[in-house]
Design a protein around this motif. Structure first.
Motif, PDB file in Angstrom:
ATOM      1  N   ASN A 255      13.502 -29.322  -7.397  1.00 31.26           N
ATOM      2  CA  ASN A 255      12.427 -28.340  -7.494  1.00 31.26           C
ATOM      3  C   ASN A 255      12.042 -27.782  -6.133  1.00 31.26           C
ATOM      4  O   ASN A 255      11.803 -26.577  -5.984  1.00 31.26           O
ATOM      5  CB  ASN A 255      11.209 -28.973  -8.162  1.00 31.26           C
ATOM      6  N   VAL A 256      11.958 -28.651  -5.118  1.00 31.03           N
ATOM      7  CA  VAL A 256      11.651 -28.169  -3.769  1.00 31.03           C
ATOM      8  C   VAL A 256      12.766 -27.256  -3.276  1.00 31.03           C
ATOM      9  O   VAL A 256      12.507 -26.219  -2.646  1.00 31.03           O
ATOM     10  CB  VAL A 256      11.439 -29.358  -2.807  1.00 31.03           C
ATOM     11  N   SER A 257      14.013 -27.614  -3.554  1.00 33.38           N
ATOM     12  CA  SER A 257      15.145 -26.783  -3.132  1.00 33.38           C
ATOM     13  C   SER A 257      15.087 -25.403  -3.772  1.00 33.38           C
ATOM     14  O   SER A 257      15.304 -24.385  -3.110  1.00 33.38           O
ATOM     15  CB  SER A 257      16.460 -27.472  -3.495  1.00 33.38           C
ATOM     16  N   GLU A 258      14.785 -25.366  -5.069  1.00 37.35           N
ATOM     17  CA  GLU A 258      14.744 -24.091  -5.768  1.00 37.35           C
ATOM     18  C   GLU A 258      13.604 -23.219  -5.262  1.00 37.35           C
ATOM     19  O   GLU A 258      13.763 -21.999  -5.076  1.00 37.35           O
ATOM     20  CB  GLU A 258      14.588 -24.342  -7.272  1.00 37.35           C
ATOM     21  N   ALA A 259      12.423 -23.811  -5.034  1.00 39.96           N
ATOM     22  CA  ALA A 259      11.295 -23.038  -4.516  1.00 39.96           C
ATOM     23  C   ALA A 259      11.596 -22.501  -3.124  1.00 39.96           C
ATOM     24  O   ALA A 259      11.276 -21.343  -2.813  1.00 39.96           O
ATOM     25  CB  ALA A 259      10.030 -23.909  -4.498  1.00 39.96           C
ATOM     26  N   MET A 260      12.229 -23.314  -2.278  1.00 42.70           N
ATOM     27  CA  MET A 260      12.571 -22.850  -0.940  1.00 42.70           C
ATOM     28  C   MET A 260      13.623 -21.732  -0.996  1.00 42.70           C
ATOM     29  O   MET A 260      13.566 -20.775  -0.229  1.00 42.70           O
ATOM     30  CB  MET A 260      13.073 -24.020  -0.095  1.00 42.70           C
ATOM     31  N   ARG A 261      14.561 -21.846  -1.915  1.00 39.39           N
ATOM     32  CA  ARG A 261      15.592 -20.802  -2.045  1.00 39.39           C
ATOM     33  C   ARG A 261      14.950 -19.466  -2.427  1.00 39.39           C
ATOM     34  O   ARG A 261      15.310 -18.413  -1.878  1.00 39.39           O
ATOM     35  CB  ARG A 261      16.622 -21.218  -3.089  1.00 39.39           C
ATOM     36  N   LEU A 262      13.996 -19.473  -3.342  1.00 40.55           N
ATOM     37  CA  LEU A 262      13.294 -18.243  -3.706  1.00 40.55           C
ATOM     38  C   LEU A 262      12.488 -17.698  -2.523  1.00 40.55           C
ATOM     39  O   LEU A 262      12.393 -16.470  -2.335  1.00 40.55           O
ATOM     40  CB  LEU A 262      12.374 -18.503  -4.898  1.00 40.55           C
ATOM     41  N   ALA A 263      11.904 -18.610  -1.734  1.00 40.61           N
ATOM     42  CA  ALA A 263      11.160 -18.173  -0.545  1.00 40.61           C
ATOM     43  C   ALA A 263      12.101 -17.528   0.471  1.00 40.61           C
ATOM     44  O   ALA A 263      11.749 -16.530   1.119  1.00 40.61           O
ATOM     45  CB  ALA A 263      10.429 -19.359   0.073  1.00 40.61           C
ATOM     46  N   LEU A 264      13.299 -18.069   0.610  1.00 38.18           N
ATOM     47  CA  LEU A 264      14.275 -17.479   1.526  1.00 38.18           C
ATOM     48  C   LEU A 264      14.693 -16.088   1.054  1.00 38.18           C
ATOM     49  O   LEU A 264      14.959 -15.197   1.874  1.00 38.18           O
ATOM     50  CB  LEU A 264      15.493 -18.391   1.638  1.00 38.18           C
ATOM     51  N   PHE A 265      14.746 -15.882  -0.253  1.00 43.99           N
ATOM     52  CA  PHE A 265      15.050 -14.548  -0.769  1.00 43.99           C
ATOM     53  C   PHE A 265      13.969 -13.552  -0.363  1.00 43.99           C
ATOM     54  O   PHE A 265      14.268 -12.423   0.048  1.00 43.99           O
ATOM     55  CB  PHE A 265      15.160 -14.579  -2.299  1.00 43.99           C
ATOM     56  N   ASP A 266      12.688 -13.975  -0.476  1.00 43.89           N
ATOM     57  CA  ASP A 266      11.593 -13.082  -0.082  1.00 43.89           C
ATOM     58  C   ASP A 266      11.622 -12.794   1.420  1.00 43.89           C
ATOM     59  O   ASP A 266      11.314 -11.675   1.845  1.00 43.89           O
ATOM     60  CB  ASP A 266      10.253 -13.692  -0.474  1.00 43.89           C
ATOM     61  N   ALA A 267      11.976 -13.792   2.212  1.00 42.71           N
ATOM     62  CA  ALA A 267      12.095 -13.559   3.652  1.00 42.71           C
ATOM     63  C   ALA A 267      13.182 -12.527   3.935  1.00 42.71           C
ATOM     64  O   ALA A 267      13.041 -11.691   4.846  1.00 42.71           O
ATOM     65  CB  ALA A 267      12.397 -14.875   4.372  1.00 42.71           C
ATOM     66  N   GLN A 268      14.259 -12.556   3.167  1.00 46.45           N
ATOM     67  CA  GLN A 268      15.318 -11.562   3.341  1.00 46.45           C
ATOM     68  C   GLN A 268      14.836 -10.169   2.956  1.00 46.45           C
ATOM     69  O   GLN A 268      15.265  -9.174   3.553  1.00 46.45           O
ATOM     70  CB  GLN A 268      16.526 -11.958   2.502  1.00 46.45           C
ATOM     71  N   ARG A 269      13.963 -10.074   1.979  1.00 43.55           N
ATOM     72  CA  ARG A 269      13.422  -8.757   1.608  1.00 43.55           C
ATOM     73  C   ARG A 269      12.608  -8.164   2.748  1.00 43.55           C
ATOM     74  O   ARG A 269      12.591  -6.947   2.941  1.00 43.55           O
ATOM     75  CB  ARG A 269      12.570  -8.891   0.346  1.00 43.55           C
ATOM     76  N   PHE A 270      11.912  -9.024   3.491  1.00 43.13           N
ATOM     77  CA  PHE A 270      11.179  -8.549   4.662  1.00 43.13           C
ATOM     78  C   PHE A 270      12.129  -8.138   5.783  1.00 43.13           C
ATOM     79  O   PHE A 270      11.962  -7.090   6.401  1.00 43.13           O
ATOM     80  CB  PHE A 270      10.248  -9.651   5.185  1.00 43.13           C
ATOM     81  N   MET A 271      13.128  -8.977   6.051  1.00 45.57           N
ATOM     82  CA  MET A 271      13.949  -8.809   7.239  1.00 45.57           C
ATOM     83  C   MET A 271      15.207  -7.969   7.013  1.00 45.57           C
ATOM     84  O   MET A 271      15.691  -7.321   7.941  1.00 45.57           O
ATOM     85  CB  MET A 271      14.369 -10.198   7.762  1.00 45.57           C
ATOM     86  N   MET A 272      15.747  -7.986   5.804  1.00 47.80           N
ATOM     87  CA  MET A 272      17.033  -7.333   5.551  1.00 47.80           C
ATOM     88  C   MET A 272      16.950  -6.238   4.498  1.00 47.80           C
ATOM     89  O   MET A 272      17.866  -5.421   4.389  1.00 47.80           O
ATOM     90  CB  MET A 272      18.062  -8.387   5.093  1.00 47.80           C
ATOM     91  N   GLY A 273      15.902  -6.239   3.707  1.00 45.94           N
ATOM     92  CA  GLY A 273      15.785  -5.257   2.644  1.00 45.94           C
ATOM     93  C   GLY A 273      16.418  -5.741   1.357  1.00 45.94           C
ATOM     94  O   GLY A 273      15.776  -5.779   0.316  1.00 45.94           O
ATOM     95  N   ALA A 274      17.689  -6.124   1.384  1.00 47.49           N
ATOM     96  CA  ALA A 274      18.401  -6.618   0.208  1.00 47.49           C
ATOM     97  C   ALA A 274      18.534  -8.134   0.285  1.00 47.49           C
ATOM     98  O   ALA A 274      18.475  -8.725   1.374  1.00 47.49           O
ATOM     99  CB  ALA A 274      19.776  -5.963   0.107  1.00 47.49           C
TER     100      ALA A 274
END
Length: 485
Positions: free
Chosen positions: A379-398
């Motif tokens: 569960n912690v891994s999955e939540a962190m993976r989703l957070a990393l996706f949001d960080a990419q939306r800030f930094m990379m757009g896609a």
């Protein structure tokens, strides 16, 4: 004015259990601060003498920190191997500085895993620092953009005071999260700090993600609307829950709470044993004599002293005996029962292992603990993976889903792989049943290959090696092209 400090009833109901576990984890010094865990024997007697006796009772009581030791053991099982991590170049900085304060990605996940063991709950907030542009400047410069990075912040269960989920277009979505933050304001001389509460409300308004920060100084709130790299607003709240059962917004059972409850009861039994031993172990002198009280006081002006340096006049028919109570076994037996119960719940770290016990027997005995621990790690891994996706939306757009890998270790025991098992794995690969990547993954989990060596590292080392002689077609020759295509 909005009631930004409102707390959900579920939060208030769960808070005492969270505090109990965290105080037990902190150890005896923290537990002794709270009288509720060791009731006063005579609570109606508030005389200074009774209060002083109660303080001595608490000092003599032993708190065996089984909860804290078990937590340490479970944490060690998860992080005995490094997590599998692969990030796109645009967010690789998160590996070493995920929250902006120098904490690494793995360190933040250690904190989150420990919180999930304590409370069964927590969350990650992805945020982008608001850059104040100089007057007259309308866009970020290259240098300013390089220093402005998205970060992932961890919030414990006590900080998530309010939340709401609504059904939108037939899908349950998170529409409100209120986070309690502690802000330290320095005095003018800079040597003292004043703690203030601040509430960060994350809201989904008309399908748009909005942040508002409330405090006593700003009761109306300060609003910001985060946007991604392309300037578009977000259609979801950038906060991701994790729990001991699942990752929705509901409160899950704290895995260590049952153990902490028994640990506190054991603490109370210990106080009874120590108090009984302190009182009954001291010998008491009883005398009989025909001397009158006033005459006895004259002959023994300092009372009766126990010892062989002086004698006592008890008259012609006097007698003296020493009485000492036998130790009581009930409280001690209750302590032993609690210790066995704690071992049953999961406190295996305090149990001495049996050398004759097989590895498979150990796995079976701890299977229930590991299933819970595996769920937490996932569960912690999955939540962190989703957070990393949001960080990419800030930094990379896609979002690069295929290039983003994050998974905490779930191999809590050493998987011993002998030569025959290795040969069987190689044969499965040679016959096309598994891929070479699967083979190497299995070898890493068994400890044959170092866990932090990637396939690219192995291939790079093999290119520098001399060719290995042998036939790929020979299934009995595992050396013949294990790394060949």
């Amino acid at each position: 004015m909005p009631n930004f400090s409102a707390k959900r009833q579920e939060y208030d109901d769960a808070l005492p259990g969270w505090q109990l576990v965290k105080r037990c984890v902190a150890g005896p010094r923290e537990v002794r601060k709270y009288n509720e865990y060791l009731p006063m024997p005579d609570p109606l007697n508030q005389t200074p003498e009774n209060i002083a006796r109660y303080e001595q009772l608490k000092k003599r009581a032993m708190f065996l920190n089984v909860t804290g030791r078990t937590r340490t053991g479970l944490m060690g099982a998860v992080f005995r191997k490094t997590a599998e991590v692969e990030l796109p170049s645009g967010v690789e900085y998160l590996l070493e500085n995920v929250s902006g304060d120098g904490a690494s990605l793995e360190q933040l996940c250690k904190e989150a895993t420990g919180e999930c063991l304590d409370t069964g709950r927590g969350g990650f907030l992805v945020d982008y620092p608001k850059v104040q542009l100089p007057e007259g400047q309308t866009a970020l410069t290259v240098a300013q953009a390089a220093n402005a990075r998205a970060y992932v912040h961890f919030y414990p269960a006590e900080s998530i005071v309010n939340w709401r989920e609504d059904v939108i277009d037939g899908v349950k979505r998170l529409t409100l999260v209120v986070l309690l933050e502690k802000i330290n304001e320095a005095t003018e001389d800079g040597f003292e700090f004043t703690a203030k509460d601040q509430y960060r409300a994350l809201m989904l308004i008309d399908g748009k993600y909005v942040q508002r920060v409330y405090s006593e100084d700003t009761p109306g709130g300060v609003e910001t609307i985060p946007t991604d790299k392309t300037g578009n607003t977000f259609d979801h709240i950038l906060f991701h829950f994790f729990g001991s059962h699942n990752n929705d917004a509901s409160i899950d059972k704290a895995p260590l709470e049952d153990l902490a409850e028994v640990n506190i009861l054991h603490y109370g039994n210990s106080a009874t044993v120590e108090e009984s031993g302190f009182i009954s172990s001291q010998p008491t002198l009883f005398i009989t004599t025909d001397i009158q009280p006033d005459e006895f006081a004259r002959l023994n002006p300092n009372g009766m002293h126990i010892g062989s340096r002086r004698g006592h006049n008890l008259g012609k028919s006097g007698n003296a005996i020493m009485l000492q109570a036998n130790e009581t076994q009930l409280a001690r037996e209750l302590m032993k029962d609690k210790e066995e119960q704690m071992l049953m719940i999961g406190a295996r770290i305090v149990q001495q292992g049996n050398g004759a016990e097989t590895a498979e027997a150990v796995r079976i005995r701890y299977s229930s603990d590991n299933s819970v621990l595996g769920t937490i790690a996932g569960n912690v891994s999955e939540a962190m993976r989703l957070a990393l996706f949001d960080a990419q939306r800030f930094m990379m757009g896609a979002v690069d889903e295929t290039g983003t890998v994050f998974w905490l270790n779930q191999e809590f025991f050493d998987q011993v792989m002998d030569a025959q098992a290795i040969l069987a794995q190689v044969q499965l690969w040679q016959q096309g049943i598994i891929a070479k990547k699967d083979l190497r993954t299995n070898l890493r989990q068994a400890g044959v290959l170092e866990s932090d060596r990637t396939d690219d590292d192995i291939d790079a080392d093999r290119e520098a090696d001399a060719p290995v002689l042998g036939s790929e077609d020979d299934p009995n020759n595992p050396q013949g092209g294990v790394g060949d295509e």
